[in-house]
Motif scaffolding. Structure first.
Motif, PDB file in Angstrom:
ATOM      1  N   SER A   2       1.629   4.859  28.142  1.00 16.22           N
ATOM      2  CA  SER A   2       2.883   5.393  27.610  1.00 16.22           C
ATOM      3  C   SER A   2       2.648   6.832  27.137  1.00 16.22           C
ATOM      4  O   SER A   2       1.512   7.243  26.895  1.00 16.22           O
ATOM      5  N   THR A   3       3.744   7.576  26.991  1.00 16.29           N
ATOM      6  CA  THR A   3       3.636   8.983  26.609  1.00 16.29           C
ATOM      7  C   THR A   3       2.873   9.131  25.298  1.00 16.29           C
ATOM      8  O   THR A   3       2.037  10.014  25.152  1.00 16.29           O
ATOM      9  N   SER A   4       3.138   8.228  24.356  1.00 15.13           N
ATOM     10  CA  SER A   4       2.530   8.406  23.037  1.00 15.13           C
ATOM     11  C   SER A   4       1.009   8.238  23.108  1.00 15.13           C
ATOM     12  O   SER A   4       0.287   8.777  22.305  1.00 15.13           O
ATOM     13  N   GLU A   5       0.516   7.475  24.110  1.00 16.14           N
ATOM     14  CA  GLU A   5      -0.934   7.318  24.225  1.00 16.14           C
ATOM     15  C   GLU A   5      -1.596   8.587  24.771  1.00 16.14           C
ATOM     16  O   GLU A   5      -2.692   8.926  24.374  1.00 16.14           O
ATOM     17  N   THR A   6      -0.942   9.252  25.714  1.00 17.20           N
ATOM     18  CA  THR A   6      -1.560  10.434  26.321  1.00 17.20           C
ATOM     19  C   THR A   6      -1.256  11.709  25.535  1.00 17.20           C
ATOM     20  O   THR A   6      -1.791  12.757  25.843  1.00 17.20           O
ATOM     21  N   LEU A   7      -0.376  11.591  24.528  1.00 10.58           N
ATOM     22  CA  LEU A   7      -0.026  12.780  23.751  1.00 10.58           C
ATOM     23  C   LEU A   7      -1.120  13.071  22.730  1.00 10.58           C
ATOM     24  O   LEU A   7      -1.126  12.518  21.637  1.00 10.58           O
ATOM     25  N   THR A   8      -2.085  13.916  23.109  1.00  8.19           N
ATOM     26  CA  THR A   8      -3.181  14.238  22.197  1.00  8.19           C
ATOM     27  C   THR A   8      -2.802  15.419  21.316  1.00  8.19           C
ATOM     28  O   THR A   8      -1.893  16.188  21.639  1.00  8.19           O
ATOM     29  N   ALA A   9      -3.530  15.565  20.211  1.00  4.85           N
ATOM     30  CA  ALA A   9      -3.325  16.725  19.331  1.00  4.85           C
ATOM     31  C   ALA A   9      -3.523  18.021  20.129  1.00  4.85           C
ATOM     32  O   ALA A   9      -2.763  18.983  19.980  1.00  4.85           O
ATOM     33  N   GLU A  10      -4.529  18.011  21.007  1.00 10.33           N
ATOM     34  CA  GLU A  10      -4.822  19.222  21.783  1.00 10.33           C
ATOM     35  C   GLU A  10      -3.639  19.595  22.685  1.00 10.33           C
ATOM     36  O   GLU A  10      -3.278  20.772  22.773  1.00 10.33           O
ATOM     37  N   ARG A  11      -3.011  18.587  23.323  1.00 13.90           N
ATOM     38  CA  ARG A  11      -1.842  18.878  24.181  1.00 13.90           C
ATOM     39  C   ARG A  11      -0.702  19.465  23.341  1.00 13.90           C
ATOM     40  O   ARG A  11       0.006  20.372  23.790  1.00 13.90           O
ATOM     41  N   ILE A  12      -0.506  18.913  22.147  1.00 12.21           N
ATOM     42  CA  ILE A  12       0.557  19.431  21.270  1.00 12.21           C
ATOM     43  C   ILE A  12       0.258  20.874  20.877  1.00 12.21           C
ATOM     44  O   ILE A  12       1.142  21.737  20.877  1.00 12.21           O
ATOM     45  N   LEU A  13      -1.010  21.162  20.578  1.00 11.16           N
ATOM     46  CA  LEU A  13      -1.365  22.522  20.146  1.00 11.16           C
ATOM     47  C   LEU A  13      -1.204  23.524  21.299  1.00 11.16           C
ATOM     48  O   LEU A  13      -0.730  24.651  21.089  1.00 11.16           O
ATOM     49  N   ALA A  39       8.439  19.535  21.022  1.00 10.15           N
ATOM     50  CA  ALA A  39       8.670  18.201  21.580  1.00 10.15           C
ATOM     51  C   ALA A  39       9.370  18.301  22.939  1.00 10.15           C
ATOM     52  O   ALA A  39       8.994  17.622  23.904  1.00 10.15           O
ATOM     53  N   ARG A  40      10.369  19.178  23.027  1.00 10.04           N
ATOM     54  CA  ARG A  40      11.117  19.342  24.273  1.00 10.04           C
ATOM     55  C   ARG A  40      10.173  19.834  25.386  1.00 10.04           C
ATOM     56  O   ARG A  40      10.217  19.337  26.508  1.00 10.04           O
ATOM     57  N   ALA A  41       9.295  20.798  25.054  1.00 10.08           N
ATOM     58  CA  ALA A  41       8.362  21.331  26.058  1.00 10.08           C
ATOM     59  C   ALA A  41       7.438  20.229  26.585  1.00 10.08           C
ATOM     60  O   ALA A  41       7.017  20.267  27.744  1.00 10.08           O
ATOM     61  N   LEU A  42       7.150  19.226  25.729  1.00  9.28           N
ATOM     62  CA  LEU A  42       6.250  18.141  26.133  1.00  9.28           C
ATOM     63  C   LEU A  42       7.011  16.937  26.708  1.00  9.28           C
ATOM     64  O   LEU A  42       6.389  15.995  27.198  1.00  9.28           O
ATOM     65  N   GLY A  43       8.339  16.980  26.620  1.00  5.68           N
ATOM     66  CA  GLY A  43       9.135  15.846  27.088  1.00  5.68           C
ATOM     67  C   GLY A  43       8.963  14.607  26.215  1.00  5.68           C
ATOM     68  O   GLY A  43       8.972  13.478  26.718  1.00  5.68           O
ATOM     69  N   VAL A  44       8.761  14.817  24.906  1.00  4.37           N
ATOM     70  CA  VAL A  44       8.616  13.681  23.976  1.00  4.37           C
ATOM     71  C   VAL A  44       9.609  13.868  22.822  1.00  4.37           C
ATOM     72  O   VAL A  44      10.235  14.925  22.706  1.00  4.37           O
ATOM     73  N   SER A  45       9.732  12.857  21.981  1.00  2.08           N
ATOM     74  CA  SER A  45      10.607  12.983  20.811  1.00  2.08           C
ATOM     75  C   SER A  45       9.875  13.783  19.725  1.00  2.08           C
ATOM     76  O   SER A  45       8.642  13.835  19.721  1.00  2.08           O
ATOM     77  N   HIS A  46      10.638  14.398  18.813  1.00  4.42           N
ATOM     78  CA  HIS A  46       9.936  15.159  17.776  1.00  4.42           C
ATOM     79  C   HIS A  46       9.160  14.217  16.844  1.00  4.42           C
ATOM     80  O   HIS A  46       8.176  14.592  16.248  1.00  4.42           O
ATOM     81  N   GLY A  47       9.597  12.933  16.788  1.00  6.68           N
ATOM     82  CA  GLY A  47       8.840  11.947  16.001  1.00  6.68           C
ATOM     83  C   GLY A  47       7.408  11.781  16.514  1.00  6.68           C
ATOM     84  O   GLY A  47       6.463  11.618  15.727  1.00  6.68           O
ATOM     85  N   SER A  48       7.247  11.857  17.852  1.00  4.68           N
ATOM     86  CA  SER A  48       5.897  11.735  18.427  1.00  4.68           C
ATOM     87  C   SER A  48       5.012  12.889  17.989  1.00  4.68           C
ATOM     88  O   SER A  48       3.802  12.716  17.772  1.00  4.68           O
ATOM     89  N   VAL A  49       5.599  14.075  17.884  1.00 10.63           N
ATOM     90  CA  VAL A  49       4.822  15.234  17.421  1.00 10.63           C
ATOM     91  C   VAL A  49       4.445  15.035  15.958  1.00 10.63           C
ATOM     92  O   VAL A  49       3.293  15.249  15.562  1.00 10.63           O
ATOM     93  N   TYR A  50       5.429  14.574  15.156  1.00 11.08           N
ATOM     94  CA  TYR A  50       5.166  14.376  13.720  1.00 11.08           C
ATOM     95  C   TYR A  50       4.114  13.301  13.470  1.00 11.08           C
ATOM     96  O   TYR A  50       3.487  13.275  12.415  1.00 11.08           O
ATOM     97  N   ARG A  51       3.907  12.375  14.454  1.00  8.49           N
ATOM     98  CA  ARG A  51       2.868  11.368  14.268  1.00  8.49           C
ATOM     99  C   ARG A  51       1.481  12.034  14.230  1.00  8.49           C
ATOM    100  O   ARG A  51       0.566  11.545  13.587  1.00  8.49           O
ATOM    101  N   HIS A  52       1.333  13.174  14.923  1.00  6.23           N
ATOM    102  CA  HIS A  52       0.049  13.902  14.932  1.00  6.23           C
ATOM    103  C   HIS A  52      -0.034  14.963  13.824  1.00  6.23           C
ATOM    104  O   HIS A  52      -1.093  15.184  13.245  1.00  6.23           O
ATOM    105  N   PHE A  53       1.097  15.621  13.583  1.00  8.06           N
ATOM    106  CA  PHE A  53       1.137  16.685  12.559  1.00  8.06           C
ATOM    107  C   PHE A  53       2.326  16.393  11.658  1.00  8.06           C
ATOM    108  O   PHE A  53       3.471  16.425  12.116  1.00  8.06           O
ATOM    109  N   ARG A  54       2.043  16.104  10.392  1.00  7.52           N
ATOM    110  CA  ARG A  54       3.070  15.510   9.537  1.00  7.52           C
ATOM    111  C   ARG A  54       4.163  16.474   9.146  1.00  7.52           C
ATOM    112  O   ARG A  54       5.244  16.042   8.729  1.00  7.52           O
ATOM    113  N   THR A  55       3.878  17.789   9.213  1.00  8.33           N
ATOM    114  CA  THR A  55       4.915  18.770   8.884  1.00  8.33           C
ATOM    115  C   THR A  55       4.806  19.936   9.873  1.00  8.33           C
ATOM    116  O   THR A  55       3.775  20.118  10.531  1.00  8.33           O
ATOM    117  N   LYS A  56       5.856  20.718   9.924  1.00  6.42           N
ATOM    118  CA  LYS A  56       5.826  21.928  10.738  1.00  6.42           C
ATOM    119  C   LYS A  56       4.719  22.860  10.249  1.00  6.42           C
ATOM    120  O   LYS A  56       4.000  23.476  11.048  1.00  6.42           O
TER     121      LYS A  56
END
Lengths: 197, 197
Positions: A3-14, A35-52
């Motif tokens: 699933s997307t959330s499994e392959t969404l690493t911190a490095e990919r987000i950065l 999140a839009r650039a990665l095709g995921v929800s912003h919640g998925s990004v917040y799971r790795h980084f808790r704040t902007k």
């Protein structure tokens, strides 16, 4: 298929964050853009980084660490004598900063905003670089190449500050001027003679 | 009784200009404000400074020259040995800049805008300070205190650049930090050992 959330690493987000910052600028870039650039929800990004703010700090640290890692290799290369390592370290730092500033001025300006916001990350980066220099200074003292130093960290900080013109971003506009390489040589020669004592 | 235009010296206009810049800020201060502060017509001001830009450049030069003049006295004091003169020169420069930045931050910020506009005046100021340092370096080489220098101006520029952290306004915010005086000492010691060779 993962699933997307499994392959969404911190490095990919950065990586995506850097690209979003480059495109939108530091004032406008949002977590939703990332999140839009990665095709995921912003919640998925917040799971790795808790704040902007945490995300911006992490991308800043990643940018700074890229320089530190290249320099750490020089420090560890004990086949070269300490003076040669010191000169290579200072030249590599100058070249890395100059390339960052000259090759992609917009991204550099973006990171100048981010480093201004993340004083702690910058402080850690400078402490890391100073510790690297202190290892080279201590090696030089041990080999007899450099005069005994009361405290290698104090000496290393002096070397780092004395060469600031060739790595501190506030001088970026001077790094393309003719004559700057000769100026770098003259300062490094002065510093190395000072270490030899 | 002399007419106003006879007693209106360039120096009086520059004093008034500094005061107007302090009060109105560099973006808003006008020649009319300066004339009003002096109780003269703006034509009288233009008789001394042909444009607003010329007036701003002259007030910038005056501000920079105040530092150079204090330092020139140290260079000329041949009763002191060259190393003592060099150390006193660097400390006096650091103290003067730190006082300017700390005592009147608004005026300092104003002059930062003006120096940004007047690159040529800043270049002349740096060349003047480098020439002062070159005299001290040459005196040290002549007395045997410093190692022979291929070119005292190149060496002087290296000394000036290596100590930039303690006189370049881009570091003004660091000059009040605890530990900065010890950092200054460490850099100056390193530079002096480098000159001794």
């Amino acid at each position: 298929m993962p699933s997307t959330s499994e392959t969404l690493t911190a490095e990919r987000i950065l990586e995506a964050t850097e690209e979003v910052l480059r495109r939108h600028g530091p004032a406008k870039a949002t977590v939703v853009d990332v999140a839009r650039a990665l095709g995921v929800s912003h919640g998925s990004v917040y799971r790795h980084f808790r704040t902007k703010a945490a995300l911006r700090e992490a991308v800043t640290k990643r940018w700074l660490d890229r320089t530190s890692e290249a320099l750490a290799g020089i420090v560890a290369d004990e086949e070269r004598d300490p003076e040669a390592r010191l000169r290579a370290w200072l030249l590599t730092l100058f070249d890395a900063k100059r390339r960052k500033a000259g090759d992609d001025p917009e991204l550099f300006a973006t990171y100048m905003v981010l480093t201004g916001e993340n004083g702690e990350a910058v402080g850690e980066h400078v402490a890391d670089l100073t510790a690297q220099l202190a290892r080279v200074v201590a090696a030089g003292v041990a080999s007899g190449a450099f005069a005994p130093a009361a405290d290698p960290v104090t000496t290393a900080r002096a070397v780092f500050q004395a060469t600031g013109r060739f790595h501190d971003p506030c001088y970026a506009k001077d790094w393309e001027r003719p004559g700057v390489d000769a100026e770098f040589e003259a300062v490094v020669d002065l510093v190395v003679r000072g270490l030899r004592g």
